[in-house]
Design a protein around this motif. Structure first.
Motif, PDB file in Angstrom:
ATOM      1  N   PRO A   1       0.799  -1.232   0.000  1.00 26.73           N
ATOM      2  CA  PRO A   1       0.000   0.000   0.000  1.00 26.73           C
ATOM      3  C   PRO A   1       0.834   1.286   0.000  1.00 26.73           C
ATOM      4  O   PRO A   1       1.798   1.411   0.747  1.00 26.73           O
ATOM      5  CB  PRO A   1      -0.818  -0.105   1.290  1.00 26.73           C
ATOM      6  N   VAL A   2       0.424   2.195  -0.856  1.00 31.16           N
ATOM      7  CA  VAL A   2       1.083   3.507  -0.944  1.00 31.16           C
ATOM      8  C   VAL A   2      -0.004   4.570  -0.841  1.00 31.16           C
ATOM      9  O   VAL A   2      -0.993   4.529  -1.575  1.00 31.16           O
ATOM     10  CB  VAL A   2       1.820   3.671  -2.301  1.00 31.16           C
ATOM     11  N   PHE A   3       0.180   5.511   0.085  1.00 27.12           N
ATOM     12  CA  PHE A   3      -0.761   6.630   0.209  1.00 27.12           C
ATOM     13  C   PHE A   3      -0.085   7.868  -0.363  1.00 27.12           C
ATOM     14  O   PHE A   3       1.035   8.211   0.026  1.00 27.12           O
ATOM     15  CB  PHE A   3      -1.125   6.868   1.681  1.00 27.12           C
ATOM     16  N   VAL A   4      -0.766   8.513  -1.298  1.00 24.22           N
ATOM     17  CA  VAL A   4      -0.190   9.725  -1.891  1.00 24.22           C
ATOM     18  C   VAL A   4      -0.756  10.921  -1.135  1.00 24.22           C
ATOM     19  O   VAL A   4      -1.948  11.242  -1.240  1.00 24.22           O
ATOM     20  CB  VAL A   4      -0.510   9.806  -3.399  1.00 24.22           C
ATOM     21  N   ALA A   5       0.117  11.553  -0.321  1.00 29.28           N
ATOM     22  CA  ALA A   5      -0.331  12.658   0.540  1.00 29.28           C
ATOM     23  C   ALA A   5      -0.450  13.945  -0.273  1.00 29.28           C
ATOM     24  O   ALA A   5       0.341  14.198  -1.182  1.00 29.28           O
ATOM     25  CB  ALA A   5       0.664  12.849   1.674  1.00 29.28           C
ATOM     26  N   ALA A   6      -1.440  14.748   0.109  1.00 27.83           N
ATOM     27  CA  ALA A   6      -1.672  16.009  -0.602  1.00 27.83           C
ATOM     28  C   ALA A   6      -0.670  17.082  -0.185  1.00 27.83           C
ATOM     29  O   ALA A   6      -0.506  18.086  -0.874  1.00 27.83           O
ATOM     30  CB  ALA A   6      -3.101  16.476  -0.329  1.00 27.83           C
ATOM     31  N   HIS A   7      -0.033  16.894   0.983  1.00 31.91           N
ATOM     32  CA  HIS A   7       0.950  17.889   1.447  1.00 31.91           C
ATOM     33  C   HIS A   7       2.002  17.180   2.279  1.00 31.91           C
ATOM     34  O   HIS A   7       1.904  15.962   2.505  1.00 31.91           O
ATOM     35  CB  HIS A   7       0.264  19.030   2.214  1.00 31.91           C
ATOM     36  N   ASP A   8       2.985  17.944   2.764  1.00 26.82           N
ATOM     37  CA  ASP A   8       4.127  17.348   3.464  1.00 26.82           C
ATOM     38  C   ASP A   8       3.648  16.476   4.636  1.00 26.82           C
ATOM     39  O   ASP A   8       3.066  16.987   5.604  1.00 26.82           O
ATOM     40  CB  ASP A   8       5.031  18.494   3.979  1.00 26.82           C
ATOM     41  N   PRO A   9       3.916  15.172   4.590  1.00 24.25           N
ATOM     42  CA  PRO A   9       3.383  14.287   5.643  1.00 24.25           C
ATOM     43  C   PRO A   9       4.042  14.473   7.005  1.00 24.25           C
ATOM     44  O   PRO A   9       3.546  13.943   8.004  1.00 24.25           O
ATOM     45  CB  PRO A   9       3.646  12.877   5.092  1.00 24.25           C
ATOM     46  N   GLU A  10       5.147  15.238   7.051  1.00 30.21           N
ATOM     47  CA  GLU A  10       5.802  15.447   8.355  1.00 30.21           C
ATOM     48  C   GLU A  10       5.243  16.667   9.100  1.00 30.21           C
ATOM     49  O   GLU A  10       5.684  16.992  10.195  1.00 30.21           O
ATOM     50  CB  GLU A  10       7.323  15.577   8.176  1.00 30.21           C
ATOM     51  N   VAL A  11       4.282  17.341   8.516  1.00 29.00           N
ATOM     52  CA  VAL A  11       3.641  18.489   9.192  1.00 29.00           C
ATOM     53  C   VAL A  11       2.493  17.964  10.065  1.00 29.00           C
ATOM     54  O   VAL A  11       1.743  17.079   9.654  1.00 29.00           O
ATOM     55  CB  VAL A  11       3.137  19.502   8.132  1.00 29.00           C
ATOM     56  N   ALA A  12       2.400  18.507  11.291  1.00 26.43           N
ATOM     57  CA  ALA A  12       1.409  18.004  12.263  1.00 26.43           C
ATOM     58  C   ALA A  12       0.101  18.813  12.231  1.00 26.43           C
ATOM     59  O   ALA A  12       0.119  20.032  12.022  1.00 26.43           O
ATOM     60  CB  ALA A  12       2.001  18.057  13.666  1.00 26.43           C
ATOM     61  N   PHE A  13      -0.992  18.110  12.457  1.00 26.24           N
ATOM     62  CA  PHE A  13      -2.332  18.711  12.552  1.00 26.24           C
ATOM     63  C   PHE A  13      -3.035  18.154  13.785  1.00 26.24           C
ATOM     64  O   PHE A  13      -2.791  17.011  14.176  1.00 26.24           O
ATOM     65  CB  PHE A  13      -3.211  18.303  11.346  1.00 26.24           C
ATOM     66  N   SER A  14      -3.945  18.916  14.349  1.00 22.57           N
ATOM     67  CA  SER A  14      -4.944  18.328  15.261  1.00 22.57           C
ATOM     68  C   SER A  14      -6.131  17.993  14.360  1.00 22.57           C
ATOM     69  O   SER A  14      -6.666  18.886  13.701  1.00 22.57           O
ATOM     70  CB  SER A  14      -5.390  19.339  16.314  1.00 22.57           C
ATOM     71  N   PHE A  15      -6.512  16.737  14.335  1.00 25.31           N
ATOM     72  CA  PHE A  15      -7.595  16.321  13.439  1.00 25.31           C
ATOM     73  C   PHE A  15      -8.942  16.419  14.138  1.00 25.31           C
ATOM     74  O   PHE A  15      -9.051  16.180  15.343  1.00 25.31           O
ATOM     75  CB  PHE A  15      -7.368  14.872  12.992  1.00 25.31           C
ATOM     76  N   SER A  16      -9.960  16.756  13.352  1.00 30.18           N
ATOM     77  CA  SER A  16     -11.346  16.658  13.826  1.00 30.18           C
ATOM     78  C   SER A  16     -11.968  15.429  13.196  1.00 30.18           C
ATOM     79  O   SER A  16     -11.440  14.878  12.235  1.00 30.18           O
ATOM     80  CB  SER A  16     -12.158  17.881  13.383  1.00 30.18           C
ATOM     81  N   CYS A  17     -13.099  15.027  13.770  1.00 30.76           N
ATOM     82  CA  CYS A  17     -13.809  13.878  13.230  1.00 30.76           C
ATOM     83  C   CYS A  17     -15.262  14.322  13.017  1.00 30.76           C
ATOM     84  O   CYS A  17     -15.860  14.944  13.902  1.00 30.76           O
ATOM     85  CB  CYS A  17     -13.711  12.752  14.255  1.00 30.76           C
TER      86      CYS A  17
END
Ligand SMILES: NC(=O)c1ccc[n+]([C@@H]2O[C@H](COP(=O)([O-])OP(=O)(O)OC[C@H]3O[C@@H](n4cnc5c(N)ncnc54)[C@H](OP(=O)(O)O)[C@@H]3O)[C@@H](O)[C@H]2O)c1
Length: 304
Positions: free
Chosen positions: A168-184
């Protein structure tokens, strides 16, 4: 008598989770669901046969008055990356103020689903919401502002589709090393339901609504990978391709997109490649009486 509750962007991701939580309680609420497209008019009319589904232009003040006519609660969401989003918000607030001044008006609550950190002026979609928040705070309306973060649900379909992939390969839309607080989305919907039902307790409140502490995008991907029993490789898509992908997702695959609509996603991706949007999940935990849903929990529940 049932009170009328109005939702804008009623066909969108947020409302798709909020409306079903209230629709099951018909003696309490009647629904006016505002859509933009003919296709959403048709789909929501068949999904919610007891609701009034209307197609209206948020840019037209008279149509905004029709939208809020006889409403008790207005739940306003602005359309994604729309250059006139701020004006749409002002129109809906002005119409709600006029409605609240009618004799025997029922209007008692204006809820605005904004975004986490609307004060980030580098992001057009945040800055437009900042202007709406300012206008709402200065209005005579009793309001609540909800500030969800980047939804973990956004990429979940693409991640779960890797479940049978041998490599499996996920193609990220932006730099995957940048952190976010995610909402659900379901946490956001549960908070929205609570605020709608409890109403006055939440007047004049602004709630930062993240479901997680900051986590790198790569950690988000791997946490879903663990649920799938896979190690997912992460690659990054070139920025211009992501802008085109976002534009076709948001504005329609075949449309030539006006630059004024493209400005929002272009700035967002420049920003997301250097900085994420982070906030505390404690407010959501306090409101729901439980911690927010993690991406792994969301993935597991979608698979079950
Ligand atoms: N995605 C995220 O991670 C995230 C996080 C926080 C906040 N937000 C904010 O959430 C808002 C969008 O809500 P959503 O995610 O629930 O929607 P969504 O799934 O992106 O769907 C877009 C909605 O906008 C409506 N729309 C499109 N053009 C319109 C127009 N000219 N006038 C009125 N409505 C129009 C569409 O209606 P039709 O189907 O009728 O065309 C649809 O309901 C945006 O303001 C976005 O900035 C998003």
């Amino acid at each position: 008598m049932a009170e009328l509750i109005v939702f804008t962007c009623a066909s969108g991701k947020q409302c798709s989770h909020i409306i079903p939580l209230l629709y099951r309680d018909p003696p309490l609420f009647k629904f006016r669901l505002v859509v933009h497209s003919e296709s959403s008019l048709k789909s929501l009319s068949s999904q919610y046969p007891d609701a009034e589904v209307v197609r209206r232009n948020l840019g037209n003040p008279e149509e905004c008055s029709e939208i809020v006519d006889c409403a008790a609660i207005v739940y306003f969401i602005g359309p994604t990356f729309h250059p006139h989003e701020a004006q749409f918000g002002f129109n809906m607030i002005d119409a709600s103020v006029r409605e609240s001044r009618k004799p025997n008006s029922k209007l008692s609550h204006f809820i605005f689903s904004s975004v986490l950190h609307p004060e980030i002026t580098k992001l057009l979609n945040h800055d437009r919401k900042r202007q709406i928040e300012e206008y709402l705070c200065e209005s005579p309306l009793k309001y609540t502002i909800l500030q969800p973060s980047h939804f973990a649900d956004n990429a979940m379909g693409r991640l779960l589709s890797l479940k049978d992939s041998p490599d499996p390969v996920f193609v990220a839309a932006h730099d995957p090393e940048v952190a976010f607080s995610f909402s659900c989305l379901r946490d956001h919907a549960e908070v929205s339901e609570k605020i709608i039902r409890e109403r006055s307790k939440h007047f004049y409140a602004t709630y930062q609504l993240a479901s997680t502490w900051p986590m790198k995008y790569s950690e988000y991907v791997q946490s879903v990978g663990q649920v799938l029993g896979k190690t997912i490789k992460v690659q990054q898509m070139p920025c211009e391709e992501v802008v085109d992908m976002y534009c076709s997702l948001v504005f329609g695959a075949k449309k030539e997109v006006d630059q004024r609509f493209k400005d929002g996603p272009e700035r967002l991706l420049l920003y997301y490649n250097k900085r994420g949007i982070v906030g505390s999940p404690s407010v959501l935990e306090w409101l729901l009486g439980r911690p927010g849903t993690t991406p792994a929990q969301l993935a597991a529940s979608l698979l079950s």
